[in-house]
Scaffold this motif. Structure first.
Motif, PDB file in Angstrom:
ATOM      1  N   ASP A 105     -36.056  46.748 -13.895  1.00  0.00           N
ATOM      2  CA  ASP A 105     -35.309  46.669 -12.641  1.00  0.00           C
ATOM      3  C   ASP A 105     -35.920  45.615 -11.729  1.00  0.00           C
ATOM      4  N   PRO A 106     -35.109  44.915 -10.938  1.00  0.00           N
ATOM      5  CA  PRO A 106     -35.657  43.912 -10.017  1.00  0.00           C
ATOM      6  C   PRO A 106     -36.536  44.562  -8.943  1.00  0.00           C
ATOM      7  N   VAL A 107     -37.531  43.818  -8.514  1.00  0.00           N
ATOM      8  CA  VAL A 107     -38.451  44.309  -7.472  1.00  0.00           C
ATOM      9  C   VAL A 107     -37.762  44.221  -6.123  1.00  0.00           C
ATOM     10  N   GLU A 108     -37.806  45.330  -5.375  1.00  0.00           N
ATOM     11  CA  GLU A 108     -37.261  45.333  -4.018  1.00  0.00           C
ATOM     12  C   GLU A 108     -38.409  45.542  -3.029  1.00  0.00           C
ATOM     13  N   LEU A 109     -38.529  44.660  -2.076  1.00  0.00           N
ATOM     14  CA  LEU A 109     -39.629  44.699  -1.116  1.00  0.00           C
ATOM     15  C   LEU A 109     -39.244  45.504   0.125  1.00  0.00           C
ATOM     16  N   VAL A 110     -40.246  46.175   0.702  1.00  0.00           N
ATOM     17  CA  VAL A 110     -40.044  46.941   1.935  1.00  0.00           C
ATOM     18  C   VAL A 110     -40.096  45.981   3.110  1.00  0.00           C
ATOM     19  N   LYS A 111     -39.106  46.079   3.995  1.00  0.00           N
ATOM     20  CA  LYS A 111     -39.020  45.154   5.127  1.00  0.00           C
ATOM     21  C   LYS A 111     -39.083  45.904   6.449  1.00  0.00           C
ATOM     22  N   ASN A 112     -39.414  45.160   7.467  1.00  0.00           N
ATOM     23  CA  ASN A 112     -39.481  45.705   8.824  1.00  0.00           C
ATOM     24  C   ASN A 112     -38.128  46.305   9.197  1.00  0.00           C
ATOM     25  N   GLY A 113     -38.135  47.601   9.582  1.00  0.00           N
ATOM     26  CA  GLY A 113     -36.916  48.284   9.956  1.00  0.00           C
ATOM     27  C   GLY A 113     -36.293  49.110   8.851  1.00  0.00           C
ATOM     28  N   ASP A 114     -36.815  49.033   7.611  1.00  0.00           N
ATOM     29  CA  ASP A 114     -36.254  49.812   6.502  1.00  0.00           C
ATOM     30  C   ASP A 114     -36.480  51.309   6.704  1.00  0.00           C
ATOM     31  N   LEU A 115     -35.572  52.102   6.130  1.00  0.00           N
ATOM     32  CA  LEU A 115     -35.735  53.554   6.080  1.00  0.00           C
ATOM     33  C   LEU A 115     -36.340  53.921   4.735  1.00  0.00           C
ATOM     34  N   ILE A 116     -37.411  54.695   4.766  1.00  0.00           N
ATOM     35  CA  ILE A 116     -38.140  55.015   3.536  1.00  0.00           C
ATOM     36  C   ILE A 116     -38.489  56.498   3.513  1.00  0.00           C
ATOM     37  N   ARG A 117     -38.923  56.962   2.343  1.00  0.00           N
ATOM     38  CA  ARG A 117     -39.580  58.256   2.199  1.00  0.00           C
ATOM     39  C   ARG A 117     -40.943  58.018   1.564  1.00  0.00           C
ATOM     40  N   LEU A 118     -41.908  58.893   1.882  1.00  0.00           N
ATOM     41  CA  LEU A 118     -43.253  58.828   1.305  1.00  0.00           C
ATOM     42  C   LEU A 118     -43.519  60.135   0.574  1.00  0.00           C
ATOM     43  N   GLU A 119     -43.720  60.034  -0.745  1.00  0.00           N
ATOM     44  CA  GLU A 119     -43.969  61.218  -1.569  1.00  0.00           C
ATOM     45  C   GLU A 119     -45.455  61.321  -1.885  1.00  0.00           C
ATOM     46  N   HIS A 120     -46.026  62.496  -1.636  1.00  0.00           N
ATOM     47  CA  HIS A 120     -47.433  62.720  -1.945  1.00  0.00           C
ATOM     48  C   HIS A 120     -47.595  62.784  -3.461  1.00  0.00           C
ATOM     49  N   VAL A 121     -48.333  61.845  -4.032  1.00  0.00           N
ATOM     50  CA  VAL A 121     -48.403  61.698  -5.491  1.00  0.00           C
ATOM     51  C   VAL A 121     -48.940  62.956  -6.184  1.00  0.00           C
ATOM     52  N   PRO A 122     -50.050  63.565  -5.738  1.00  0.00           N
ATOM     53  CA  PRO A 122     -50.579  64.716  -6.482  1.00  0.00           C
ATOM     54  C   PRO A 122     -49.676  65.943  -6.448  1.00  0.00           C
ATOM     55  N   THR A 123     -48.941  66.181  -5.354  1.00  0.00           N
ATOM     56  CA  THR A 123     -48.185  67.427  -5.219  1.00  0.00           C
ATOM     57  C   THR A 123     -46.677  67.238  -5.296  1.00  0.00           C
ATOM     58  N   GLY A 124     -46.174  66.010  -5.193  1.00  0.00           N
ATOM     59  CA  GLY A 124     -44.740  65.763  -5.281  1.00  0.00           C
ATOM     60  C   GLY A 124     -43.952  66.157  -4.046  1.00  0.00           C
TER      61      GLY A 124
END
Length: 635
Positions: free
Chosen positions: A290-309
């Protein structure tokens, strides 16, 4: 650094970690460090003698003042261990001694001796501040002496302004510029020599850590740009800020939603890892095409805790400690949560659509629905949160504690970049190290079971402190009560003598020249010693940090020297108050009594410093039971 140098020169190989008192040395060569610390502590006695001599030119006063320091059990206990205290006391007393020697060179201005003692004082001042910030009190004391002396020079109409200006510049160079330069040199050496990673790395910024050998950021190469699907660590950008962290434990009842705890943690840990995801879809595997998509200023994101999901989540529940803020939790299963997991990335001072960069950019995470900003500060959670730092969602979006930076960035599809070009220079590291020190010092908390004390308790010697409570000989830090309580009595006597002298002066009562000169000399010396005692004691009442009994010992030195001066003055005054047939011998008898009491009190309390045994309650006839004069003494 001095203790490390002592150990290096005497064969210590650096392997013993000095984690806690009482640990077995197991063959480690520590003796050189103890001997060197004790040697510096032993210098307090001759330093006290010289200080009192220079202030009074009285041999008995100098002997008494230094003897009170020599026979104190508490100072003996402090000076026999590998501690900062003997080094600090050495530099404080050395600063005052140098100042007194310099003042007595007033009739030989700008001579070799004059410059020598001025330089000596500046060097000692730099050492005082470098060991502990408490050393600033002696800097203030020397500064008051200097202001008084310059005022006297300025008030002498025989001195030209040019002459006074020369004195001012010389003192500014020797007592301000020289200590500051030396202080910076010490830190340059410190930051150069201590160049390896340790367990305190997390207190410093990512840029600072990149200069520490062994740190994951040292000579690091990682993607400069942040992409969706990257595993990252987030560090709060305030000085001393920790890493965004989570673990499997939940918030307890009564602290908001019973969801997974989110904290900041000052040490590197696997539980600091977070996966960056789009707000509405899951990322693919790193092996996909899949093509790489970069995070940009103003984007909406989620952050998942890797060990616990679980996803980083917030809602309108109160935060557990800071009630005006919203709670931040870990929510969901295997990365699937709800709309309260969505955050907007804002690059501080960034351009619209600018790509978010690792280490370089300072970013803010604003909750999409609530509108608050992810924040961490120096408020600790209770024991249920393992006393880690609280993380909240702050309604004040522009609070400086809301700022984060991306430290680790793992994403194999992007090329790696070296971060060496972003390394801080010496001045930046110097300022950051001091900010961390100030924050760490003000945030100190007592360990479980640790005994602290209040400043009002120190002069009355009401409670000591265990130094060694392991099996066998036990050592207890306590001042010699005869000396400590005597110092308080004599301090009151000094006030009475001062009032008496002021009364005689105001009434115009005449004394012979020798008596008047002796009294004025004693009162002048005691006045300056009382100022030094106050400067090294009274500021502790205004301090919010935890305090310990040993913080009083710099003030004790000045109190003991003051006692020596007043005792000598009173002893020399006694022959004038008794019948002639007693006046010849009473001074010698009283002086002998004072020294006898000092020596005997040292003898009976010496086990506190040299080590006690047979402390069982049933051993009631033991020497230790007999010298436990107060119930608050825990030995």
């Amino acid at each position: 650094m001095m203790i490390g140098a002592f150990g290096y020169l005497t064969g210590y190989d650096g392997t013993f970690p000095f984690v806690k008192p009482g640990d077995s040395y197991e063959g480690v060569n520590y003796l050189g460090m103890r001997v060197c610390c004790t040697a510096l502590g032993a210098c307090l006695v001759p330093f006290a003698f010289i200080i009192v001599w220079e202030m009074t030119h009285s041999l008995p006063a100098a002997a008494l003042g230094s003897s009170l320091i020599l026979f104190d059990i508490g100072l003996l206990t402090l000076n026999q261990y590998i501690l900062l205290d003997p080094i600090l006391l050495f530099f404080i007393m050395g600063s005052v001694m140098g100042m007194m020697k310099f003042l007595n060179q007033h009739d030989r201005p700008f001579s070799v001796g004059w410059w020598g003692w001025l330089t000596f004082t500046g060097v000692m001042l730099s050492g005082s501040v470098s060991v502990k910030f408490v050393g600033l009190f002696v800097v203030l004391y020397v500064g008051l002496h200097t202001i008084k002396e310059l005022w006297d020079l300025y008030g002498d109409l025989n001195n030209s302004l040019l002459y006074v200006g020369k004195h001012f510049i010389a003192r500014a160079m020797g007592l301000i510029v020289l200590p500051i330069v030396l202080y910076c040199v010490y830190f340059y050496i410190h930051l150069t020599v201590l160049s390896k990673s340790g367990n305190g790395d997390g207190f410093y910024s990512s840029a600072f850590q990149s200069q520490l050998e062994g740190n994951s950021l040292y000579n690091a190469s990682m993607p400069l740009e942040l992409a969706y699907g990257a595993e990252v660590t987030l560090k709060n950008a305030r000085t001393g800020g920790g890493y965004l962290h989570s673990h499997i434990h939940l918030y307890p009842e009564g602290t908001g939603a019973r969801q997974q705890q989110i904290t900041t943690y000052s040490h590197k840990d696997y539980n600091n890892k977070w996966l960056v995801k789009k707000w509405n879809e899951e990322p693919g595997d790193w092996e996909d095409d899949d093509p790489v998509e970069l995070v940009k200023n103003g984007d909406l994101i989620r952050l998942e805790h890797v060990p616990t999901g679980r996803n980083l989540h917030s809602h309108r529940e109160q935060a557990p400690v800071t009630k005006r803020h919203h709670q931040v939790t870990g929510y969901g299963e295997n990365g699937v949560g709800d709309v309260n997991d969505v955050w907007r990335v804002e690059v501080i001072n960034g351009e619209e659509e600018e790509v978010v960069k690792t280490v370089v950019h300072k970013v803010r995470f604003v909750h999409y629905l609530v509108g608050c900003s992810l924040m961490s500060h120096n408020k600790q959670l209770p024991k249920w949160g393992f006393e880690q730092m609280e993380v909240t969602c702050n309604p004040n979006v522009h609070d400086p504690n809301n700022v984060w930076n991306i430290e680790d960035n793992v994403f194999p599809k992007l090329p790696n970049t070296s971060f060496e070009i972003y390394a801080p220079n010496f001045l930046e590291k110097f300022l950051e190290a001091h900010t961390v020190m100030f924050q760490g010092n003000s945030g100190l908390k007592p360990k479980e079971g640790e005994i602290t004390s209040q400043p009002w308790q120190w002069p009355i010697n009401i409670k000591g402190q265990w130094f060694s409570a392991i099996d066998g000989y036990k050592v207890y830090l306590l001042g010699n009560p005869i000396i400590w309580w005597g110092n308080l009595v004599v301090l009151a006597a000094f006030v009475l003598v001062y009032i008496y002298n002021a009364y005689r002066t105001q009434r115009g009562l005449k004394d012979d020249a020798a008596t008047r000169a002796r009294r004025e000399k004693a009162i002048g010396a005691c006045g300056w010693l009382a100022v030094a005692w106050a400067l090294h004691y009274l500021p502790f009442f205004a301090m919010g940090r935890i305090l310990y009994f040993h913080h009083y010992f710099p003030a004790l030195l000045f109190s003991s020297m003051l006692t020596g001066v007043i005792l000598d003055y009173l002893l020399e005054s006694i022959p004038n108050l008794v019948p002639p047939f007693l006046s010849v011998s009473v001074y010698h008898w009283m002086t002998g009594l004072v020294y006898s009491v000092l020596a005997y009190s040292f003898y009976i309390f010496a086990p506190l410093a040299y080590g006690m045994h047979n402390l069982e309650p049933g051993f009631e006839n033991g020497t230790i039971q007999n010298i436990r004069w107060l119930d608050s003494w825990e030995f």
